[in-house]
Write a protein that holds these residues in place. Structure first.
Motif, mmCIF file in Angstrom:
data_model
loop_
_atom_site.group_PDB
_atom_site.id
_atom_site.type_symbol
_atom_site.label_atom_id
_atom_site.label_comp_id
_atom_site.label_asym_id
_atom_site.label_seq_id
_atom_site.Cartn_x
_atom_site.Cartn_y
_atom_site.Cartn_z
ATOM 1 N N TYR A 67 -0.973 6.755 -6.021
ATOM 2 C CA TYR A 67 -1.174 5.180 -5.558
ATOM 3 C C TYR A 67 -2.788 5.196 -5.410
ATOM 4 O O TYR A 67 -3.311 4.356 -5.785
ATOM 5 C CB TYR A 67 -0.441 4.768 -4.279
ATOM 6 N N TYR A 84 -5.229 5.273 -8.427
ATOM 7 C CA TYR A 84 -4.948 3.897 -9.124
ATOM 8 C C TYR A 84 -5.826 2.887 -8.214
ATOM 9 O O TYR A 84 -6.631 1.844 -8.977
ATOM 10 C CB TYR A 84 -3.850 3.347 -9.557
ATOM 11 N N TYR A 97 1.556 -1.504 -10.781
ATOM 12 C CA TYR A 97 0.107 -1.611 -10.514
ATOM 13 C C TYR A 97 -0.693 -0.698 -11.639
ATOM 14 O O TYR A 97 -1.955 -1.246 -11.862
ATOM 15 C CB TYR A 97 -0.270 -1.067 -9.051
ATOM 16 N N ARG A 98 -0.151 0.274 -11.991
ATOM 17 C CA ARG A 98 -0.922 0.991 -12.942
ATOM 18 C C ARG A 98 -1.342 0.244 -14.569
ATOM 19 O O ARG A 98 -2.293 0.313 -14.717
ATOM 20 C CB ARG A 98 0.008 2.276 -13.563
#
Length: 490
Positions: free
Chosen positions: A220, A223, A361-362
């Motif tokens: 996390y 990113y 979110y990536r």
């Protein structure tokens, strides 16, 4: 929404107070006391520091908010807090070493057009590091639902001390060169104060231990580093590009215009401080309906408040620019372009908080990287052709595309939608009032004209929003204010 409205209201007041102080600095003290050259230098140093800040923070301010609620025991929470503070240091050291090894090459590149920057080049990593750890300790306070004090330091404290430094410059207590160094020292002071406050809220028990979910945290974090870099490049990358193509004074002219437009995003910044951790918790608990409700409420409420701010700026922009030195007056089109981009981003509500706390979110991050590339290319094309107007257009196009991509992603992938029929009603209302008031100029001093026009706009805007019930939450706030005032009137 109780705690959201409570702390968002306090944060909004604090943020606007800070922007009020900043407006005095930006529209008068910087241009008159500091001059265009050193104002531009100071702004360039801070913009460059803000761009590299995500690399130093390595996304821990967002990671802390996302994962803190997942730690159930006190020992787990202490381990996690320790990790978020100590781990960035492990990566900051090699980054700084690499920077020093290539210092001459970096200096030659950034000073090619403006050699005046060379003397202050080392202030960029120093200030970036201060900004990074400020955000980490601010997040430390936010996860414990204390967002107000950190917001006060960030929005009011920094600008107030800058005002004091500018006054010191006026009385020759410090020189122009020393002012730039004092500005960096102010960020270091903000870091120390925020760290002390975070430790006061939650006494640290540092443990050199790795959290059990370290793999998820690091993935996390990786990113978030990139996403933070994307966001900051979209925010400050245009000023860095201007330094490469134009004499540095143009950064000062551009900065005044962008600062005025940035006021539109203040409500979003204020609400974000408290909505972010609440969004993270709702998503962790899989409360989709409550999240969708929060999404819609945050969107329309921000649209109304932000639309009001944008309307007041746009209808008063000509009078406002009569208050600054004449050489700055060419930035009016920049205000409109940057302002519209901020407004579109603002009406997306807590879109960013939803994305960065989701499993998707990536993908959105890669869209952001594409748009950063697009921003750089557009600036390279339009700055040589149109100067600061070209940079503003490139920013408008890039931010609008980035915001649109994030919106479509949330709608398609997560089945969350921020807009209602009130969204259209608010846009129409704001447009009509703009057309009514923009061409209406009072034959008075600009400050008096701004005051009178703002009063009329406020009365019309508040009444029409209340009359058409654009936002039930805002109507409730108005009703409560009226009820409190009625006994006093009687």
């Amino acid at each position: 929404m109780g705690i959201v409205l409570n702390q968002s209201f306090k944060n909004t007041i604090i943020t606007y107070l800070g922007f009020g102080i900043g407006a005095i600095n930006t529209l008068y003290l910087y241009p008159v006391f500091l001059g265009a050259t050193y104002y531009a230098v100071t702004n360039y140093i801070l913009s460059a520091a803000n761009v590299i800040m995500p690399l130093f923070a390595i996304g821990m301010q967002n990671t802390l908010v996302k994962f803190y609620s997942q730690n159930k025991t006190e020992d787990e929470r202490n381990q996690f807090l320790s990790f978020t503070v100590l781990f960035p240091l492990l990566l900051c050291i090699p980054l700084l070493i690499i920077g020093f090894v290539f210092l001459d090459d970096i200096t030659a590149f950034v000073t090619k057009k403006n050699p005046v920057v060379e003397e202050f080049i080392l202030l960029i990593p120093f200030t970036g590091l201060c900004m990074a750890y400020f955000e980490i300790f601010y997040a430390w306070a936010r996860v414990h639902m204390h967002s107000v004090f950190g917001n006060f330091i960030k929005e009011v404290g920094l600008r107030l001390f800058s005002s004091i430094a500018l006054i010191g410059l006026y009385f020759n207590w410090i020189s122009l060169v020393e002012f730039v160094y004092v500005t960096a020292a102010i960020y270091f002071l903000a870091l120390l104060v925020t760290m002390a406050y975070a430790f006061y809220i939650k006494k640290p028990h540092f443990q050199f231990a790795i959290p059990s979910n370290v793999k998820d945290i690091l993935v996390y974090t990786f990113y978030i580093i990139l996403s933070g870099s994307v966001a900051n490049l979209l925010l400050d990358g245009d000023k860095l590009m201007l330094n490469q193509y134009m004499v540095i004074e143009n950064i000062a002219y551009y900065s005044v215009a962008t600062y005025i437009a940035l006021v539109i995003s203040v409500p979003s910044r204020a609400m974000h401080q408290i909505v972010y951790p609440i969004t993270a918790k709702l998503m962790h608990d899989n409360k989709h309906d409550e999240l969708n409700d929060l999404y819609k409420k945050s969107s329309i409420n921000l649209q109304i408040v932000g639309g009001f701010v944008m309307l007041c700026i746009f209808v008063n922009i000509n009078e406002l620019y009569e208050l600054v030195p004449k050489e700055y007056a060419g930035g009016i089109p920049v205000v409109f372009m940057i302002g519209l981009s901020k407004y579109f981003d603002l009406i997306l509500g807590n879109n960013n908080a939803i994305i960065f706390n989701s499993k998707y979110y990536r993908m959105v991050l890669f869209l952001g990287l594409i748009l950063v590339f697009l921003t750089v290319v557009l600036n390279m094309i339009f700055i040589p052709l149109y100067g600061i107007f070209g940079s503003a257009f490139a920013t408008l196009l890039s931010i609008t595309l980035y915001s649109l991509a994030k919106l479509l992603f949330v709608v398609k992938r997560m089945h969350l939608y921020p807009f209602t029929k009130q969204t259209i009603e608010s846009i129409v209302l704001t447009t009509v009032l703009f057309l009514l008031f923009y061409f209406w100029e009072f034959p008075f001093h600009p400050i008096i004209g701004i005051g009178l026009k703002s009063i009329l706009v406020t009365i019309a805007y508040v009444y029409l929003n209340y009359r058409f019930k654009i936002s039930l939450e805002i109507n409730q706030v108005i009703d409560s204010i009226i009820k409190k005032m009625l006994p006093k009137i009687r």
